[in-house]
Design a protein around this motif. Sequence first.
Motif, PDB file in Angstrom:
ATOM      1  N   THR B  30      74.970  88.054  42.521  1.00 50.81           N
ATOM      2  CA  THR B  30      74.559  88.146  40.738  1.00 50.81           C
ATOM      3  C   THR B  30      74.910  88.599  39.551  1.00 50.81           C
ATOM      4  O   THR B  30      74.744  89.585  38.764  1.00 50.81           O
ATOM      5  N   ILE B  31      74.638  90.665  40.267  1.00 56.00           N
ATOM      6  CA  ILE B  31      75.719  91.262  39.159  1.00 56.00           C
ATOM      7  C   ILE B  31      76.987  91.283  39.054  1.00 56.00           C
ATOM      8  O   ILE B  31      77.028  91.758  37.496  1.00 56.00           O
ATOM      9  N   ASN B  34      77.225  88.655  36.266  1.00 55.39           N
ATOM     10  CA  ASN B  34      76.706  88.779  34.835  1.00 55.39           C
ATOM     11  C   ASN B  34      77.472  90.150  34.300  1.00 55.39           C
ATOM     12  O   ASN B  34      77.482  90.360  33.079  1.00 55.39           O
ATOM     13  N   ALA B  35      77.480  91.596  35.280  1.00 55.79           N
ATOM     14  CA  ALA B  35      78.319  91.899  33.972  1.00 55.79           C
ATOM     15  C   ALA B  35      79.441  92.000  33.866  1.00 55.79           C
ATOM     16  O   ALA B  35      80.009  92.112  32.473  1.00 55.79           O
ATOM     17  N   MET B  38      79.165  90.318  30.336  1.00 54.10           N
ATOM     18  CA  MET B  38      78.889  91.130  29.340  1.00 54.10           C
ATOM     19  C   MET B  38      80.374  91.390  29.436  1.00 54.10           C
ATOM     20  O   MET B  38      80.512  91.784  28.067  1.00 54.10           O
ATOM     21  N   LEU B 352      69.204  85.646  36.543  1.00 48.97           N
ATOM     22  CA  LEU B 352      69.095  87.357  35.552  1.00 48.97           C
ATOM     23  C   LEU B 352      70.147  86.988  34.779  1.00 48.97           C
ATOM     24  O   LEU B 352      69.454  87.164  33.675  1.00 48.97           O
TER      25      LEU B 352
END
Lengths: 437, 404
Positions: B30-31, B34-35, B38, B352
């Motif tokens: 998940t992290i 998304n990281a 971005m 997320l």
Amino acid sequence: MFFYYLRLARISIVKHWGLSLLMIVAIGLGIGASMTTVTVNYLMSANPIPHKSSQLYNVQLDSWDINEPYNDDGTPPEQLTYRDGTNLLNANKAFRHSLQAQANGVIEPEGKDSLPFMVSARANTADFFTMFDLPFIYGGGWDSAADLNKQQVVVINSETNQRVFGGENSVGRDLKINGNYFKVVGVIDYWDPKPRFYDISTGAFNDAEEIFVPFAMIAEEKIGRSGNTNCWKTPEGEGFEGFLNSECVWLQFWVELPNQQDKEDYLSFLNAYVEEQKAFGRFERPLNNKLLNVMQWLEQQQVVEDDAIMMMAMSLMFLIVCLLNTVGLLLAKSLGKAPEIGLRQALGASRRTLFAQYIIESACIGIAGGILGLCFAWLGLQGIGALYGDMLKGLTSLDTNMVASAIALAIVSSILAGLYPTWRACNVQPSQQLKSQ
Amino acid sequence: MLELGLIFRALLRNKVGALLIGLQIALTLTIMTNAIFMMQERNAQMDRPSGLDEANLFFVNNTIFATDYNQQVALEEDLTLLRNTEGVVDAIQINAIPMSGGGWSMGLQTESGVGKDSVGVAVYMVDDHAINTLGLELIAGENFSINDIQWRESSQTTWPAKTIITQAMAESLFADDWHSAVGKTAYISQEQPMQIIGIVKTLQAPWNGWDGVERSMLVPFKMETMGSRYMIKTEPGRRDELMPIIEKALADSNKGRIIRRVTTMDDIRERSYRGHNAVNKILSTVIVVLTLITGFGIVGLAMFSINRRTKQIGTRRALGASKGQIMSYFMIENIMISSFGIVLGIAGAIGLNIWLVNTLSMSPINIEIIVFGVIVLYFVGQLAVLYPARKAANIPPATATRTA
């Protein structure tokens, strides 16, 4: 018994040093990352003037274009027009009030060798100093008579005082600003509210100004205005006069209202004022005046940056990963201890004492992780400070609140992480364990 | 294939451990996705060209404080001095600096009158040397001539008759054919006509977070103002050497002003995107550390479960299982756990992202990143379990005969 359990915890941690180290590092990293981002958020959303933030109100009037709202979410402009600012000032309906704008000036110190230099300035009315509690070293602010009579007076900060007057009491001396002489009436000590709530139009975390002059100096063109100007209509008149009478917003207006009744009275005054202005063909939008106190104002203007919120969310999830990691490892460790637990139970240890023993062990790991986490948080903040430079100045320091909450968070989360594995461990069947040995 | 069911049933006997690792992998995915997403968005923003010849440009702020200052004469003197300095290619006075965050914007519309649709545009007030100085590419029409340049008093509200706009601005005004913009009239301040005489390829507005950042216009003005900027282009490689020389020459030539903030365009770009760069570095650190923690978590748990199962493994070996079979047992077990985590993680990543889109107005994630994240996590899982699995494979069959 407590110390005995501590000793047992130490033995167990040292025995499985690889796993224990992994857990401590994981908790440390999780705590470190969260504390770093939480600190930045916490400082961004700090109350810059705690003792009276609920009595200071920013005034917003919706003087904008009828065809298009100022903001998509319907909030009115954050600044006022010159006409409205001066009208509200002259109405004199608040306990204290301050009309102000950002400006800048060039100071020419006396003496052949000294070079002229540029300073950031604020043009404000007299109450600014008392409303926002500026700390004076020498002298004080000017009075409202000085505003009315357009006196050329100035309050300077200690750095400017050091630079121009060598740090001595300069009250009464003359200072040449933009070619005109201003009389120094006060010198303030270091004052730098974060966020700079009284004017966030050019950035909420900018430094406070170096000199302060009466607001009238702008209209007199004795000081150059700077900062943000927004217009929805081209000024009708010519030159500076035309600009002052235009619908451009570029002023901040704050009032101090000691109690709720005063606030309500002032809001009805504002609404009456806007109704009155509608008669002149202004304020065509629906009535949308806002009177927000310091914290409401910072909330409405969303001074905490999106990046900071996003990274805090990320790092809290990061902490959860680290804790899951710890739960897993503690579980593995406790399963490995089944024979030992079985033996102790057979020798008469109650479940409660066993539980206490293993929770103490988890807490020890938590404390170690918390301390490591603080080191990581400190490093993280240094890193963020280095990456952002002066953009986040003053927002990357750990304070005691944060240190205490980091340790508390570490202990609580490691105990939480230890609960399930410990419970599992205490439910071991002694007979089965003893049989297999 | 019989083995798969066996491994799965064995896994169910130690649900919690597997569940924890699975959740950890899910959150990591998940992290991570998304990281990365971005970071990609920020990189794409930083890669946009400003349209300027950034490497050879710098600017100075000229702040006038003297009360007896002839602005028109002084400006001409300054420009002559700058343009005749050896090593300087060209120089202009300009009201705003691309990417700097501070500047002017106006609205242009194709029909005159109040209430008509207008397009926001950044205004650069410059003279006929701008295209040469900034290093812009004129792709249609022509440059200003010296006769087009007017003096602008401060607070003046009227505009000159001609303008040059960027291609993006031309596309916004004349959607069907941006080439056709040359020679057309656009209206500024709702009803003042300006003829578009040229189009430049790229020139960014001062605000890099603005969605109209590619829309700019050049306006032929020389400004009478107490604070302006000179943009100076040097011969390649001579910028740093000329900066102090020019600062001093300007400061010495006229004492009624301050020359300050001598700044290169490289510095402006660095400052402008410092936040982006910082976030990218922080995010990449987070990704690396997170993956390491998850990896070590897998190692730790696998080591433990192998230690506990030493005797079983020895027994299997004694009954004829090969080293490879023991190893593949743990590798397959890991794939099962990872798959569980990855399925959850894909849902989490999208969840997320939806939250980020809603609260912080970001754009939706693309599928390639999720696929990439999935591959990385399978790989990390296999890598992490490799050492414990090899250790398990090396358990001698004789263990089966020993007690405890």
